[in-house]
Design a protein around this motif. Structure first.
Motif, mmCIF file in Angstrom:
data_model
loop_
_atom_site.group_PDB
_atom_site.id
_atom_site.type_symbol
_atom_site.label_atom_id
_atom_site.label_comp_id
_atom_site.label_asym_id
_atom_site.label_seq_id
_atom_site.Cartn_x
_atom_site.Cartn_y
_atom_site.Cartn_z
ATOM 1 N N ASN A 186 0.807 -1.217 0.000
ATOM 2 C CA ASN A 186 0.000 0.000 0.000
ATOM 3 C C ASN A 186 0.846 1.276 0.000
ATOM 4 O O ASN A 186 0.329 2.371 -0.132
ATOM 5 N N ASN A 192 -0.571 1.003 -4.701
ATOM 6 C CA ASN A 192 -1.419 1.659 -3.701
ATOM 7 C C ASN A 192 -2.789 2.025 -4.271
ATOM 8 O O ASN A 192 -3.689 2.410 -3.538
ATOM 9 N N PHE A 195 -4.258 -1.474 -3.174
ATOM 10 C CA PHE A 195 -4.204 -1.678 -1.723
ATOM 11 C C PHE A 195 -4.280 -0.325 -1.038
ATOM 12 O O PHE A 195 -3.276 0.367 -0.903
ATOM 13 N N GLN A 196 -5.493 0.039 -0.609
ATOM 14 C CA GLN A 196 -5.634 1.367 -0.016
ATOM 15 C C GLN A 196 -5.503 1.314 1.496
ATOM 16 O O GLN A 196 -5.238 2.329 2.131
#
Lengths: 367, 527
Positions: A186, A192, A195-196
């Motif tokens: 992230n 990112n 994947f936050q």
């Protein structure tokens, strides 16, 4: 005997094995009074249903890729390295020593040094059983198993008496400096977007994938790999060809131990950011199953590692969201190992028979 | 002359047959090992079954002895249809089998071995007593003299084989099957075996002799059936056929049985061996001081019964076995132990080695043909792309070229070695070693398990290498091969060289004496 077509051998056999394992697991769940459908939903949802779940699945898979590759390299030399667990723990020690030794300016520099440290410590831990096997004929299965216990004991000593900061209660090292903390997925631009939320999967995943390619090239493109494979297939023939058995045994085990050690950059440096007791959490043993299921091919290992990552994460989710005991994931893993590893021949026989039937009916129709 | 197999079958109703096979077929997956086989063996005859490796002889005999079940067909013993689902039924039907590899307990006595599995009752002593009596009778009847109280491990191979025959007779076998019985015998022992077989025949026993040696068929049998690729090609009366005709039937084309070669023109000494000694891992001396020279442009043949040190000689010269003594190649000393005494150093020095056992040493069966072509030469600069990587493309191209020159079939470089027939596997090994253009070629059992067509080809390659001025050390247990290829013959017995002979002036009898350990003088007198 009739042989399966290559595509069926590679894809169908493991898939059917998995189906068998799933079916038996479902039966076990029914017996303990749980719904297999519900359990499967929770596992898939928890491990693959969200980027967050993937973050864990990939984190576990990263470790398994390293340990699976470790077993693979040794296997091609005809050596069964059961010591991945101990080598990984020593690798963790290597990572911790490197990370704690300097105030690292940037994680990239720390990563290179820690990777080297992990590989070096893992390889060194494999060197003794390798030497005993090559020179004294002590069976490597026995010695590597024993070295797992020695490694665990050694780690306890080091953590309690050497690396534990004064005043700290638990047997663990100090936290690594900020410059030695790896970016998680992230934190990496591009990743990112997916994947936050913070996930444990980190940049080590990319190293693991790169190592799979390196191991593949090593085994099938280099002279050393050729000698390793020749020695593994036939020691007598290797002697005829003038391949030095001592040299190959030791080199193969050093590479294997190094790979097992490298898994620690994932969990120790990438996730825990300090060295804990039993840091490798059995990943060294899972590596054996991963290599078996991946047919001792690096790309197979990557796929098998993903599967086991899913089982690990999905199993953990079971414990969180259902009444199914978390031990169930060990049952499922056991069944997967049983069917893909030990009962592989049985599955293949069934498929061969089906294929023959299919072929003869086709031939009859053609005639 | 050559009667089609099935016409012999049709005569079956008329004459008394000990055993008849009718329409036997057996497939292993897609491989048809036996296809509609018909044989009728008259009572009291010696019937030869000849064919190349993989022709289906062993499958057929395994069906007859109950190891395999035929897919279709019928077995008649003494005129009555007899199903043989297992070896116990075969024994009950009066069929006895003498295997190529003896099934004897080494540290039991002859008597104990004979009784083993046929004890009458729980008490061993009564069994042994009865057996001793029966054995004495058998010995008198057939001239099969063996000391019943001798340990098997103390007996010569020839005597061990007699124990196997006695075992079958003790179980009241009327039909005796012998599978390649002379592979381990000296010519003299083989002669003795054939005398025993004739004696058994005169007593009314029926004998089936499986072999790939034409000479034995001609010498010992009454009738001979020829198998080729799973089918029975012909059954003929032995006295009405010739070796050439049988060879043609076996292979399906005319073959040259004799090796064509011109007299050798020996040059300077290439390999010199002095007082070479080898001890095995048990400390037993396997080579007891071998000294010999091989010159450029000559083939030195090593004759001897298997296990008399030939393998150790090849091992020491090829860098596989530690030894003491001295060897020089083109005047340069080669180390016999420690650093430099390995296969790599030997190859670099100019010694190529076609090992006796291609499955355990010469090839890696799971490797592809091209990987096998690099085997032992994987450090050769011509196969490297860089310091680290091998040039697999160059290797594959090189393999395809070699496969074409040596007519390896199928010519697929990416096929695994185990998928080639014995002859083609051997061609891959010979191609790899000979094409390195070595100064000295060590070649052990070059044609073991190789079909006749490939034998012809491999022999030609050996002679061609000699004519190119190279030195060749040939080890073979096939005396015919030694006699026809060698320019000089050394006979080995018990780790020593019993004598050197010129193939032009010696004969099998003299060599056979030397092979049995009688020294040159005694052998000369006996001849």
């Amino acid at each position: 005997m009739d042989r399966l077509p290559r595509w069926a051998d590679i894809t169908l056999v493991p898939l059917v094995s998995l189906l068998f394992a799933a079916a038996i697991s479902a039966l076990v769940l029914l017996v303990i009074g749980q719904s297999p459908v519900e359990a499967f939903k929770v596992m898939v949802d928890g491990a693959l249903g969200s980027p967050y779940g993937w973050g864990y699945t990939l984190y576990y898979a990263t470790s398994f890729i390293f340990t699976g590759l470790a077993v693979t390299v040794a296997f091609h030399a005809g050596l069964f390295n059961i010591g991945g667990e101990g080598q990984a723990q020593l690798g963790g020690l290597g990572v911790a020593l490197v990370c704690l030794s300097l105030p690292w300016p940037h994680w990239t520099v720390a990563l290179i040094a820690a990777t080297a440290g992990a590989a070096l410590f893992g390889a060194a831990w494999a060197a003794v059983p390798a030497y005993l096997q090559a020179k004294r004929g002590s069976h490597i299965v026995i010695t590597t198993i024993m070295f797992n216990y020695i490694a665990a004991a050694l780690l306890v000593y080091v953590l309690v008496d050497v690396l534990r900061p004064t005043g700290q209660m638990d047997p663990a090292s100090a936290r690594f400096p900020v410059g030695a903390q790896l970016p998680a997925l992230n934190d990496i631009p591009g990743f990112n977007l997916i994947f936050q939320r913070p996930v444990p999967a980190n940049v080590t995943l990319l190293i693991a994938l790169a190592m799979a390619v390196v191991v593949w090239a090593l085994l099938w493109r280099t002279r050393l790999g050729y000698q390793i494979r020749a020695f593994g297939k036939s020691e007598a023939a290797a002697k005829y060809a003038g391949i030095n058995p001592v040299r190959i045994t030791i080199i193969a085990m050093l590479i294997s131990g190094g790979l097992a050690g490298m898994m620690s950059i994932n969990n120790v440096m990438g996730e825990a950011e300090r060295l804990l007791q039993n840091s490798s959490e059995g990943a060294g043993f899972i590596g054996i199953a991963v290599a078996l299921m991946g047919r001792n091919h690096p790309f197979g290992v990557v796929l098998a590692a993903l599967l086991f990552g899913f089982l690990y994460q999905g199993g953990a989710e079971l414990g969180l969201w259902t009444n199914i005991p978390i031990e169930m994931r060990i049952v499922v893993q056991g069944l997967v190992i049983l069917f893909t590893g030990a009962l592989d021949v049985m599955v293949r026989m069934i498929l061969e028979r089906l294929f023959r039937l299919f072929r003869s009916t086709k031939a009859m129709r053609a005639a | 002359m050559v009667a089609p197999a099935d016409t012999m079958g049709r005569q079956a109703t008329a004459a008394p047959f000990a055993i008849e096979l009718k329409g036997i077929s057996k497939a292993f997956g897609p491989v048809q090992a036996n296809k509609d086989i018909n044989i009728s063996v008259p009572k009291g005859t010696i019937h030869g079954i000849i064919g190349e490796n993989g022709a289906g002889k062993s499958t057929l005999m395994s069906i007859l002895y109950g190891f395999y079940k035929a897919d279709s067909g019928q077995i008649l013993v003494g005129g009555t249809p007899t199903p043989i689902p297992d070896s116990q039924s075969a024994i009950r039907a009066g069929i006895g089998m003498v295997f190529q590899h003896f099934k004897l307990v080494q540290n039991f006595t002859v008597l104990e071995n004979i009784v083993l599995g046929a004890e009458d009752g729980a008490l061993l002593n009564t069994s042994l007593g009865n057996a001793r009596r029966i054995l004495r009778e058998l010995a008198q009847e057939y001239g099969l003299d063996v000391d019943p109280d001798a340990l098997i491990e103390d007996l010569s191979v020839g005597h061990q084989q007699r124990v196997e025959i006695l075992k079958a007779l003790f179980r009241q076998a009327d039909i005796l099957i012998l599978d390649e019985p002379t592979g381990v015998l000296t010519p003299d022992e083989a002669d003795h075996l054939f005398r025993i077989l004739r004696g058994l025949k005169d007593q009314g026993k029926t004998i089936i002799l499986i072999t790939h040696k034409l000479r034995e068929i001609m010498e010992a049998t009454d009738n001979v059936s020829v198998m080729r690729r799973g089918t029975m090609v012909a059954t003929v009366k032995t006295r009405e056929t010739s070796p050439e005709q049988l060879a043609e039937l076996m292979v399906g084309r005319k073959v040259l049985l004799e090796v064509e070669k011109t007299p050798a023109v020996p040059g300077k000494v290439v390999l010199s061996v002095e007082n070479l000694r080898v001890r095995d891992e048990h400390g037993v001396e396997r080579l007891k001081g071998i000294s010999l020279d091989i010159r450029a442009g000559e083939i030195l043949g090593i004759a001897g019964v298997a296990g008399n040190g030939q393998s150790d000689l090849l091992g020491a010269l090829g860098g596989m076995t530690k030894a003491t003594g001295r060897i020089t190649l083109n005047g340069v000393d080669l180390p016999l132990s420690g650093a430099g005494a390995d296969g790599q150093s030997r190859r670099e020095a100019g010694i190529a080695h076609v090992p006796e056992d291609r499955h355990h040493h010469g090839l890696i069966l799971d490797f592809t043909a091209w990987e096998n072509v690099a085997f032992g030469y994987h450090n050769d600069p011509k196969y490297q792309k860089s310091a680290l990587f091998m040039d697999n493309d160059a290797l594959r191209a090189d393999t395809e070229k070699k496969m074409a020159t040596y007519d390896v079939r199928p010519p697929i470089a990416t096929l695994e070695a185990k998928n080639f027939s014995g002859g083609n596997q051997q061609k891959i090994v010979v191609a790899r070693e000979v094409e390195q253009n070595p100064d000295l070629l060590l070649i052990g059992q070059p044609t073991r398990g190789v079909d006749i067509g490939a034998i012809e080809f491999i022999h030609k390659q050996i002679v061609a290498l000699r004519d190119a001025g190279k030195a060749i050390l040939l080890v073979s247990v096939e005396l015919d091969e030694i006699m026809s290829l060698s320019d000089r013959i050394a006979v080995m017995f018990d780790g020593q060289i019993m004598g050197m002979r010129d193939p032009a002036t010696t004969d099998e009898r003299e060599l056979g004496m030397l092979m049995a350990g009688m020294d040159g003088k005694t052998a000369g007198e006996a001849a």
